[in-house]
Write a protein that holds these residues in place. Structure first.
Motif, PDB file in Angstrom:
ATOM      1  N   ARG A   1       0.855  -1.185   0.000  1.00 40.93           N
ATOM      2  CA  ARG A   1       0.000   0.000   0.000  1.00 40.93           C
ATOM      3  C   ARG A   1       0.885   1.227   0.000  1.00 40.93           C
ATOM      4  O   ARG A   1       1.821   1.315   0.792  1.00 40.93           O
ATOM      5  CB  ARG A   1      -0.875   0.009   1.256  1.00 40.93           C
ATOM      6  N   PRO A   2       0.593   2.182  -0.870  1.00 41.73           N
ATOM      7  CA  PRO A   2       1.414   3.385  -0.930  1.00 41.73           C
ATOM      8  C   PRO A   2       1.232   4.239   0.314  1.00 41.73           C
ATOM      9  O   PRO A   2       0.124   4.351   0.846  1.00 41.73           O
ATOM     10  CB  PRO A   2       0.900   4.103  -2.182  1.00 41.73           C
ATOM     11  N   THR A   3       2.302   4.818   0.788  1.00 46.93           N
ATOM     12  CA  THR A   3       2.238   5.659   1.974  1.00 46.93           C
ATOM     13  C   THR A   3       2.806   7.044   1.711  1.00 46.93           C
ATOM     14  O   THR A   3       2.837   7.883   2.583  1.00 46.93           O
ATOM     15  CB  THR A   3       3.048   5.031   3.125  1.00 46.93           C
ATOM     16  N   GLY A   4       3.315   7.249   0.500  1.00 51.64           N
ATOM     17  CA  GLY A   4       3.988   8.507   0.196  1.00 51.64           C
ATOM     18  C   GLY A   4       5.490   8.368   0.255  1.00 51.64           C
ATOM     19  O   GLY A   4       6.224   9.182  -0.278  1.00 51.64           O
ATOM     20  N   GLY A   5       5.953   7.331   0.903  1.00 46.14           N
ATOM     21  CA  GLY A   5       7.387   7.027   0.944  1.00 46.14           C
ATOM     22  C   GLY A   5       7.562   5.558   0.671  1.00 46.14           C
ATOM     23  O   GLY A   5       7.124   5.052  -0.343  1.00 46.14           O
ATOM     24  N   LYS A   6       8.156   4.879   1.620  1.00 49.82           N
ATOM     25  CA  LYS A   6       8.300   3.439   1.495  1.00 49.82           C
ATOM     26  C   LYS A   6       6.923   2.795   1.648  1.00 49.82           C
ATOM     27  O   LYS A   6       6.195   3.091   2.592  1.00 49.82           O
ATOM     28  CB  LYS A   6       9.239   2.971   2.608  1.00 49.82           C
ATOM     29  N   ALA A   7       6.575   1.927   0.722  1.00 42.66           N
ATOM     30  CA  ALA A   7       5.250   1.319   0.760  1.00 42.66           C
ATOM     31  C   ALA A   7       5.100   0.413   1.977  1.00 42.66           C
ATOM     32  O   ALA A   7       6.071  -0.142   2.485  1.00 42.66           O
ATOM     33  CB  ALA A   7       5.020   0.515  -0.519  1.00 42.66           C
TER      34      ALA A   7
END
Ligand SMILES: [Zn+2]
Length: 57
Positions: free
Chosen positions: A38-44
């Protein structure tokens, strides 16, 4: 910006799939559709067991 690829073992069907560590979009298992990243804006946010890290070159 670089990132690594990781091999993730699906917790549902044991399919192993290569996922970009910083995936910008959700990644689902190709076999059963279980969400693996899931994308988080940084490391998934990786769901499932990371069995291997593939260094970006
Ligand atoms: Zn699966």
């Amino acid at each position: 910006m670089t990132g690594n690829f990781v091999t993730v073992a699906c917790p549902d069907c044991e399919n192993e799939q290569v996922v970009f560590e910083k995936a910008a979009t959700a990644v689902a298992c190709e076999v059963c559709g279980h969400a693996l990243a899931r994308p988080t804006g940084g490391k998934a946010d990786i769901e499932g067991e990371v069995t291997e890290t593939v260094q970006a070159r």
